[in-house]
Every structure is written in C-alpha cells, then in structure tokens.
Design a protein around this motif. Structure first.
Motif, PDB file in Angstrom:
ATOM      1  N   ASP A 165       0.823  -0.717  -0.120  1.00  0.00           N
ATOM      2  CA  ASP A 165       0.315   0.070  -0.372  1.00  0.00           C
ATOM      3  C   ASP A 165       0.802   1.169   0.043  1.00  0.00           C
ATOM      4  O   ASP A 165       0.807   2.308  -0.706  1.00  0.00           O
ATOM      5  N   LYS A 166       1.839   1.008   1.184  1.00  0.00           N
ATOM      6  CA  LYS A 166       3.110   2.242   1.079  1.00  0.00           C
ATOM      7  C   LYS A 166       3.253   3.339  -0.737  1.00  0.00           C
ATOM      8  O   LYS A 166       3.561   3.967  -1.286  1.00  0.00           O
ATOM      9  N   LYS A 167       3.654   1.660  -1.617  1.00  0.00           N
ATOM     10  CA  LYS A 167       4.426   1.968  -2.592  1.00  0.00           C
ATOM     11  C   LYS A 167       3.246   2.273  -3.658  1.00  0.00           C
ATOM     12  O   LYS A 167       4.110   3.117  -4.607  1.00  0.00           O
ATOM     13  N   ILE A 168       1.958   1.803  -3.535  1.00  0.00           N
ATOM     14  CA  ILE A 168       0.894   2.714  -4.679  1.00  0.00           C
ATOM     15  C   ILE A 168       0.268   4.208  -4.480  1.00  0.00           C
ATOM     16  O   ILE A 168       0.740   4.999  -5.101  1.00  0.00           O
ATOM     17  N   ILE A 169       0.996   4.400  -3.070  1.00  0.00           N
ATOM     18  CA  ILE A 169       0.420   5.494  -2.284  1.00  0.00           C
ATOM     19  C   ILE A 169       1.789   6.809  -3.427  1.00  0.00           C
ATOM     20  O   ILE A 169       1.684   8.025  -3.077  1.00  0.00           O
ATOM     21  N   SER A 170       2.970   6.126  -2.448  1.00  0.00           N
ATOM     22  CA  SER A 170       3.918   7.729  -3.406  1.00  0.00           C
ATOM     23  C   SER A 170       4.365   7.308  -5.005  1.00  0.00           C
ATOM     24  O   SER A 170       4.458   8.062  -5.419  1.00  0.00           O
ATOM     25  N   LYS A 171       3.677   6.035  -5.362  1.00  0.00           N
ATOM     26  CA  LYS A 171       3.425   5.917  -6.761  1.00  0.00           C
ATOM     27  C   LYS A 171       2.881   6.954  -7.560  1.00  0.00           C
ATOM     28  O   LYS A 171       3.278   7.943  -8.413  1.00  0.00           O
ATOM     29  N   PHE A 172       1.601   7.268  -6.282  1.00  0.00           N
ATOM     30  CA  PHE A 172       0.119   8.481  -7.558  1.00  0.00           C
ATOM     31  C   PHE A 172       0.693   9.568  -6.945  1.00  0.00           C
ATOM     32  O   PHE A 172       0.829  10.563  -7.752  1.00  0.00           O
ATOM     33  N   ILE A 173       1.370   9.747  -5.629  1.00  0.00           N
ATOM     34  CA  ILE A 173       2.174  10.746  -5.440  1.00  0.00           C
ATOM     35  C   ILE A 173       2.704  11.767  -6.133  1.00  0.00           C
ATOM     36  O   ILE A 173       2.482  12.633  -6.775  1.00  0.00           O
ATOM     37  N   LYS A 174       3.865  10.607  -6.914  1.00  0.00           N
ATOM     38  CA  LYS A 174       4.968  11.390  -7.727  1.00  0.00           C
ATOM     39  C   LYS A 174       4.522  11.698  -8.825  1.00  0.00           C
ATOM     40  O   LYS A 174       4.837  12.364 -10.026  1.00  0.00           O
ATOM     41  N   SER A 175       3.117  10.431  -9.209  1.00  0.00           N
ATOM     42  CA  SER A 175       2.634  10.675 -10.678  1.00  0.00           C
ATOM     43  C   SER A 175       2.039  12.196 -10.612  1.00  0.00           C
ATOM     44  O   SER A 175       2.348  12.575 -12.098  1.00  0.00           O
ATOM     45  N   ILE A 176       1.462  12.700  -9.824  1.00  0.00           N
ATOM     46  CA  ILE A 176       0.510  14.070  -9.681  1.00  0.00           C
ATOM     47  C   ILE A 176       1.685  15.655  -9.480  1.00  0.00           C
ATOM     48  O   ILE A 176       0.960  16.143  -9.841  1.00  0.00           O
ATOM     49  N   SER A 177       2.810  14.932  -8.491  1.00  0.00           N
ATOM     50  CA  SER A 177       3.782  15.957  -8.071  1.00  0.00           C
ATOM     51  C   SER A 177       4.090  17.116  -9.017  1.00  0.00           C
ATOM     52  O   SER A 177       3.840  18.085  -9.127  1.00  0.00           O
TER      53      SER A 177
END
Length: 85
Positions: free
Chosen positions: A65-77
């Motif tokens: 779940d951490k990886k999914i959230i981190s990937k999402f944040i990086k994609s929108i940053s």
C-alpha cells in the motif's frame, strides 16, 4: 498521511477506515488512519458550512500500500509543481 474533506465531524485521535481510489487503478485501497487534526470549513469567517478538513495519519500501512500511495504522489507531483509556476 492525507488531507480530505468530510461532512462528518470526527474527533481528534479517532481511528477510522478509509477507501482510497487512485486514477488508473480499478480497485480501492482500504487503509486505517488516525484523525490528526480537524478544522471546520468556513465560507465567511466564523460561519461553518458543515464540512470539515481532516488531517489523517495512515496506521500500519502494508509495504504494498505504501508503494501504491508513493507512486501516485510521484505521478501527480510534477502537475502541481507546473501549476504553481
């Protein structure tokens, strides 16, 4: 953590379950969170609209779940950085 808007006023330190839906993902991510802070949304000073900003702290996130959230944040940053310039 995350900040979101809710119609329900929750107590600080309350533990809740939330379902997160990310772009380009079919399934929801179900996580536990602690209410770190809460603030009423006001249109005019001191007049609440019965909506609240909640600051949530994730509790016991699985590595997946951490990886999914981190990937999402990086994609929108980059999108948010570009809008601010």
């Amino acid at each position: 953590g995350v900040c979101l808007v809710s119609k329900r006023k929750l107590e600080t330190d309350a533990q809740i379950r939330i379902r997160l839906k990310f772009f380009k993902r079919k399934e929801f991510l179900c996580v536990r969170a602690r209410v770190a802070w809460i603030k009423a949304i006001e249109i005019i000073p001191e007049i609440s609209v019965n909506k609240y900003r909640l600051g949530l702290e994730f509790i016991n996130l699985k590595n997946r779940d951490k990886k999914i959230i981190s990937k999402f944040i990086k994609s929108i940053s980059p999108k948010f950085i570009a809008r601010r310039k």
